[in-house]
Design a protein around this motif. Structure first.
Motif, short mmCIF file in Angstrom:
data_model
loop_
_atom_site.label_atom_id
_atom_site.label_comp_id
_atom_site.label_asym_id
_atom_site.label_seq_id
_atom_site.Cartn_x
_atom_site.Cartn_y
_atom_site.Cartn_z
N ASN A 288 9.46 4.28 7.73
CA ASN A 288 9.50 5.73 7.54
C ASN A 288 9.73 6.04 6.05
OD1 ASN A 288 9.84 8.47 7.61
ND2 ASN A 288 11.74 8.45 8.78
N PRO A 289 8.67 6.55 5.36
CA PRO A 289 7.29 6.68 5.84
C PRO A 289 6.65 5.31 6.04
CG PRO A 289 7.38 7.12 3.49
CD PRO A 289 8.80 6.97 3.94
N SER A 290 5.62 5.24 6.86
CA SER A 290 5.03 3.95 7.17
C SER A 290 4.38 3.34 5.94
CB SER A 290 4.01 4.10 8.30
OG SER A 290 2.91 4.89 7.88
N ARG A 291 4.42 2.03 5.91
CA ARG A 291 3.76 1.28 4.83
C ARG A 291 2.98 0.13 5.43
NH1 ARG A 291 6.61 -3.37 3.50
NH2 ARG A 291 8.68 -3.53 4.46
N PHE A 292 1.97 -0.30 4.71
CA PHE A 292 1.13 -1.40 5.15
C PHE A 292 1.93 -2.70 5.18
CE2 PHE A 292 -1.64 -4.97 3.97
CZ PHE A 292 -2.54 -4.94 5.03
N ILE A 293 1.85 -3.43 6.29
CA ILE A 293 2.54 -4.71 6.42
C ILE A 293 1.59 -5.87 6.21
CG2 ILE A 293 3.95 -6.16 7.94
CD1 ILE A 293 5.31 -3.55 7.09
N ARG A 294 0.53 -5.88 6.99
CA ARG A 294 -0.48 -6.94 6.85
C ARG A 294 -1.71 -6.57 7.66
NH1 ARG A 294 -0.70 -10.34 11.34
NH2 ARG A 294 1.10 -10.24 12.75
#
Length: 298
Positions: A288-294
């Motif tokens: 939160n806020p979302s972020r790219f993981i893979r």
């Protein structure tokens, strides 16, 4: 009670070790099957070591990779134990509702109802709705006007489908006024919807759940959302207005997707994520806020 031989006639499997004439009279989780007879359970590879402490003449479904079967007198070897367990439950142990329309349901005169439909107590279906074949609508659910529901759809209890969404505009005095929602909801074939879920009609056009979409309990699908084929939206998720979710995507519990964002095909939105930017195909996002993981391997 079901004879194992009848089950083996209906499913695909690699091999069976034990007594094919055994009768199954109950279904138990793996941790309850020790020293029990006449039961069925399953074990995935992640829990394979648990079998080392189990002694039973009941039947356990295992994968061909499982090497902990020495304490089992009867075991079925398959490619995917959980999937085979699901198939057996569906074919032999699930309770099927007979087609019926409750006397306590209210349907407007021009509602179109297909064949073999079940409609439960206190269900309300308003004007100009269509319900496809082999569909189940459980107790206390309300289907508002112009909603179109396909075949083999399962809708749980206490849902509201086709209600007005939260769309307002300030008038000249600065007061909020509701924007009329003159669209509808379209639910296509083989969709499952849990309990206590709200799916709003579009302002214009349609809110759409494509084929084989699965919606959990306590989900909010806002106006104008499109959920692509075979995607899953899980408990407490909030999908805001005009969001587009692609095919085969996974929206995890308690996540929120901001209005007008897009989630691509085969994407995964993590538990509790707040999506403020669109998500690419095959991407995993979280936070939160979302972020790219893979990126998910194709």
């Amino acid at each position: 009670m079901v004879q194992l031989n009848k089950i083996l006639e209906k499913i695909e499997y690699h091999s069976f070790v034990g007594n094919r004439g055994i009768a199954i009279d109950c279904i138990l989780p793996l941790d309850k099957i020790n020293n029990v007879s006449g039961a069925l359970s399953w074990c995935g590879d992640k829990n394979a070591e648990l079998l080392g402490s189990i002694k039973t003449d009941s039947i356990v479904i295992v994968s061909k990779n499982n090497g902990y079967t020495s304490g089992l007198e009867n075991y079925l070897v398959v490619e995917n134990p959980r999937r085979t367990f699901q198939e057996i439950l569906t074919l032999f142990f699930s309770k099927h509702r007979e087609p019926a329309i409750s006397k306590r349901a209210f349907l407007e005169d021009n509602v179109k109802i297909g064949k073999n439909v079940f409609i439960g107590h206190n269900v309300v279906i308003e004007e100009n709705c269509e319900i496809g074949n082999d569909t189940i609508i459980m107790h206390n659910t309300t289907i508002l006007s112009d909603t179109i529901i396909g075949s083999k759809v399962s809708i749980g209890c206490n849902n509201t489908i086709g209600g007005v969404g939260f769309g307002y505009e300030k008038n000249t005095k600065g007061n909020f006024e509701l924007i009329p929602h003159i669209g509808n909801v379209v639910i296509k074939d083989n969709v499952d919807i849990g309990n206590n879920t709200c799916i709003d009609r579009a302002v214009l056009g349609s809110t759409i759940l494509e084929d084989n979409v699965k919606i959990d309990n306590l989900v909010h699908i806002a106006h104008g959302v499109i959920v692509g084929r075979n995607s899953v939206v899980i408990a407490n998720a909030m999908v805001a207005g005009s969001v587009k979710i692609g095919e085969n995507s996974w929206i995890a519990p308690s996540s929120s997707i901001l209005n007008k964002k897009e989630v691509g095909n085969n994407a995964l939105v993590g538990m509790g994520a707040v999506v403020t930017k669109s998500v690419d195909d095959y991407a995993i996002v979280a936070g939160n806020p979302s972020r790219f993981i893979r990126t998910i391997e194709k």
